[in-house]
Motif scaffolding. Structure first.
Motif, PDB file in Angstrom:
ATOM      1  N   ALA A 137     -18.861  31.388  41.715  1.00  0.00           N
ATOM      2  CA  ALA A 137     -18.303  30.284  42.415  1.00  0.00           C
ATOM      3  C   ALA A 137     -17.428  29.519  41.709  1.00  0.00           C
ATOM      4  CB  ALA A 137     -19.254  29.294  43.407  1.00  0.00           C
ATOM      5  N   ALA A 138     -16.853  29.829  40.935  1.00  0.00           N
ATOM      6  CA  ALA A 138     -16.025  29.255  39.692  1.00  0.00           C
ATOM      7  C   ALA A 138     -15.104  28.266  40.465  1.00  0.00           C
ATOM      8  CB  ALA A 138     -14.954  30.180  38.968  1.00  0.00           C
ATOM      9  N   TYR A 139     -14.458  28.627  41.434  1.00  0.00           N
ATOM     10  CA  TYR A 139     -13.490  27.609  42.089  1.00  0.00           C
ATOM     11  C   TYR A 139     -14.219  26.865  43.451  1.00  0.00           C
ATOM     12  CZ  TYR A 139      -9.945  26.104  45.702  1.00  0.00           C
ATOM     13  OH  TYR A 139      -9.343  25.299  46.595  1.00  0.00           O
ATOM     14  N   ALA A 140     -14.897  27.492  44.270  1.00  0.00           N
ATOM     15  CA  ALA A 140     -15.190  27.130  45.479  1.00  0.00           C
ATOM     16  C   ALA A 140     -16.599  26.344  45.436  1.00  0.00           C
ATOM     17  CB  ALA A 140     -15.333  28.246  46.623  1.00  0.00           C
ATOM     18  N   ASP A 157     -30.106  34.925  40.734  1.00  0.00           N
ATOM     19  CA  ASP A 157     -30.883  35.046  39.320  1.00  0.00           C
ATOM     20  C   ASP A 157     -29.954  33.900  38.580  1.00  0.00           C
ATOM     21  OD1 ASP A 157     -33.107  36.889  39.366  1.00  0.00           O
ATOM     22  OD2 ASP A 157     -31.635  37.972  40.151  1.00  0.00           O
ATOM     23  N   SER A 158     -28.653  33.995  38.791  1.00  0.00           N
ATOM     24  CA  SER A 158     -27.707  32.921  38.039  1.00  0.00           C
ATOM     25  C   SER A 158     -26.643  32.524  38.790  1.00  0.00           C
ATOM     26  CB  SER A 158     -27.363  33.465  36.749  1.00  0.00           C
ATOM     27  OG  SER A 158     -26.627  34.787  36.975  1.00  0.00           O
ATOM     28  N   TYR A 159     -26.083  31.346  38.672  1.00  0.00           N
ATOM     29  CA  TYR A 159     -25.187  30.641  39.367  1.00  0.00           C
ATOM     30  C   TYR A 159     -24.184  29.865  38.531  1.00  0.00           C
ATOM     31  CZ  TYR A 159     -22.852  27.884  42.972  1.00  0.00           C
ATOM     32  OH  TYR A 159     -21.960  27.208  43.882  1.00  0.00           O
ATOM     33  N   SER A 160     -22.708  29.938  38.826  1.00  0.00           N
ATOM     34  CA  SER A 160     -21.825  29.166  37.848  1.00  0.00           C
ATOM     35  C   SER A 160     -20.535  28.730  38.911  1.00  0.00           C
ATOM     36  CB  SER A 160     -21.173  30.165  36.822  1.00  0.00           C
ATOM     37  OG  SER A 160     -20.454  31.082  37.301  1.00  0.00           O
ATOM     38  N   THR A 161     -20.216  27.387  38.724  1.00  0.00           N
ATOM     39  CA  THR A 161     -19.244  26.812  39.201  1.00  0.00           C
ATOM     40  C   THR A 161     -18.426  25.960  37.971  1.00  0.00           C
ATOM     41  OG1 THR A 161     -18.567  25.734  41.016  1.00  0.00           O
ATOM     42  CG2 THR A 161     -20.315  24.824  39.997  1.00  0.00           C
ATOM     43  N   ASN A 162     -17.078  25.746  38.286  1.00  0.00           N
ATOM     44  CA  ASN A 162     -16.568  25.073  37.446  1.00  0.00           C
ATOM     45  C   ASN A 162     -15.720  23.633  37.617  1.00  0.00           C
ATOM     46  OD1 ASN A 162     -16.386  27.582  36.035  1.00  0.00           O
ATOM     47  ND2 ASN A 162     -14.306  28.295  36.323  1.00  0.00           N
ATOM     48  N   PRO A 163     -16.601  22.691  37.230  1.00  0.00           N
ATOM     49  CA  PRO A 163     -16.125  21.164  37.417  1.00  0.00           C
ATOM     50  C   PRO A 163     -14.474  21.127  37.121  1.00  0.00           C
ATOM     51  CG  PRO A 163     -18.344  21.236  36.754  1.00  0.00           C
ATOM     52  CD  PRO A 163     -17.724  22.661  36.572  1.00  0.00           C
TER      53      PRO A 163
END
Length: 470
Positions: A263-266, A286-292
């Motif tokens: 969910a890099a952007y949203a 199992d893993s999750y990512s997003t970009n502040p």
């Protein structure tokens, strides 16, 4: 450079940055230089003797600034936003000033423990599942996040594979809309691009089809492959399509496959309660990512990655040579984030995210997200009311995809970008070119969106008129 010289020149640098922020709207958004212009303005050889910092600042204006595409410009609507707010810049300056190498807890305990705390703050702000608390880390980018997630998934699926090398066929799963970083990760990890299995998408929503995913995994297992990871996306780069994470997660749980949610952007939109739906299904991830560093006022590089279970991640990446051994590490009582990433060394990135959260608070962060959504909705209404344009229906965040009906979309975009008045990018959906307008720069307001629409409509009218006259 003495502390006094640093103080004097440092004041000038801060003034230069503040002046730049004040005048960036007056500059052409897209750099107007030709290839080689900047290179040609730089000496071919380094100076024999030091020139002083005045010369550096002079060349910053003369050589560097003309070659900058201004990502903080209020009319920068390309790609996704790359926020650089005041507190984030100051936090990065503090990180540079401290010069910390935070590879181990022992090399600067505050670097590790502040990161642990601030990444939990972010999980709380976004309303993430409890399992992610205490299991987060700051990576440089979502590309690194998916790579380390894949390595962790490989370690879980085939514990000897990461150390001894892959034997047999291992597969990962994504849709045609998934970011290219997954394929790159598969290449780097030794899975191979040919084993990235492309799953069908819904032709209207462009969301990954969980039924086709299940059938594809079953066929691969029957053929002797080891399914390793599925990458679901919340807010794809192309159109911000949203994959059905709950249904995908159910398939992954049934098949014993690692689920990584990109969910890099949203993802940061979940700071607003009305967008918490972007977290649907994360209890199965199992893993999750997003970009502040995209939409949450924190300058690049700052990607948040969480894992449900840190053991596969650390198991895949931990190597302990003698020169890294110390009592704190050997006791197992501390986190060494070098085991959570590809490089050994790491900067004190948490300082800028910490600064941002403390400066803006949850309230300020929510208002920034909501402003971007409001402005994108405004643009969609303006474009949708013009019979000369078509707008894609799905635009819940800050991105609107649109296209002219009677002129070439790429020609329109190239003319707009060359003008310096605004900057757009494009994508293709089912072979058709769509233009992308992404709102999110802190300086962007309603006047900039209205001006962008007026410029787009005028340029389209000019192209249409020229075509009719020809």
């Amino acid at each position: 450079m003495t502390p006094e010289e640093f103080r004097r020149h440092g004041h000038r640098v801060i003034d230069w940055i503040a002046d730049y922020q004040e005048r960036v709207a007056s500059l052409p958004v897209l750099s107007q230089v030709a290839p080689g212009d900047v290179l040609g303005a730089l000496p071919a050889r380094p100076p024999e003797r030091g020139e002083g910092f005045d010369a550096v600042l002079d060349d910053l204006d003369r050589v560097v600034l003309p070659g900058i595409t201004h990502w903080q410009h209020p009319s920068f609507f390309a790609y996704f936003p790359a926020n650089a707010s005041g507190p984030a810049i100051l936090g990065d300056l503090l990180s540079a000033g401290l010069g910390v190498q935070g590879m181990l807890w022992a090399t600067s305990p505050a670097c590790t423990e502040l990161e642990t705390r601030v990444i939990d703050w972010l999980a709380d702000l976004l309303g993430l599942p409890d399992a992610f608390h205490g299991n987060g880390v700051i990576e440089d980018s979502a590309s690194s996040a998916v790579l380390v997630a894949l390595l962790a998934a490989l370690h879980r699926a085939a514990p000897d594979a990461v150390r001894d090398g892959l034997t047999g066929r291992h597969t990962v799963y994504a849709s045609s809309q998934t970011h290219s970083s997954l394929e790159k990760a598969a290449r780097i990890a030794g899975v191979g691009a040919a084993n990235v299995r492309v799953v069908d998408v819904d032709p209207d929503t462009l969301a990954l089809d969980p039924d086709h995913l299940d059938r594809t995994i079953a066929a691969d297992v029957a053929a002797g492959a080891t399914p390793v990871l599925v990458c679901a996306t919340v807010g794809t780069t192309s159109t911000t399509a949203v994959d059905p994470v709950p249904a995908i997660g159910a398939v992954c749980r049934e098949r014993g496959v690692w689920l990584h949610v990109d969910a890099a952007y949203a993802g940061v939109a979940a700071v607003c309660p009305e967008f918490r739906w972007v977290n649907d299904g994360l209890d199965l991830a199992d893993s999750y990512s997003t970009n502040p560093h995209k939409w949450l006022l924190t300058n690049f590089d700052c990607t948040a990655l969480w894992v449900r279970d840190r053991a596969p991640l650390v198991g895949a990446l931990s190597i302990l040579p003698e020169y890294l051994r110390n009592q704190a590490t050997l006791s197992g009582g501390v986190v060494d984030y070098r085991d959570w990433q590809i490089p050994l060394g790491r900067r004190f990135r948490a300082l800028k995210l910490w600064s941002v959260i403390r400066w803006y608070g949850a309230e300020g962060l929510r208002e920034h997200i909501r402003a971007g959504v409001r402005l994108a909705a405004l643009f969609a209404r303006l474009a949708g009311a013009d019979d000369g344009f078509e707008v894609r229906g799905h635009h819940p965040f800050g991105l609107v995809c649109f296209r002219p009906r009677d002129v070439d979309a790429l020609t329109l975009m190239e003319r707009l970008n060359a003008s310096g008045d605004l900057y757009l990018t494009h994508t293709r959906v089912a072979g058709e070119v769509w233009l992308r307008l992404a709102v999110g720069a802190p300086a962007t307001g309603e006047p900039h969106v209205r001006a962008a629409w007026a410029r787009i409509a005028a340029e389209r009218d000019a192209l249409s008129g020229a075509a009719a006259a020809g």
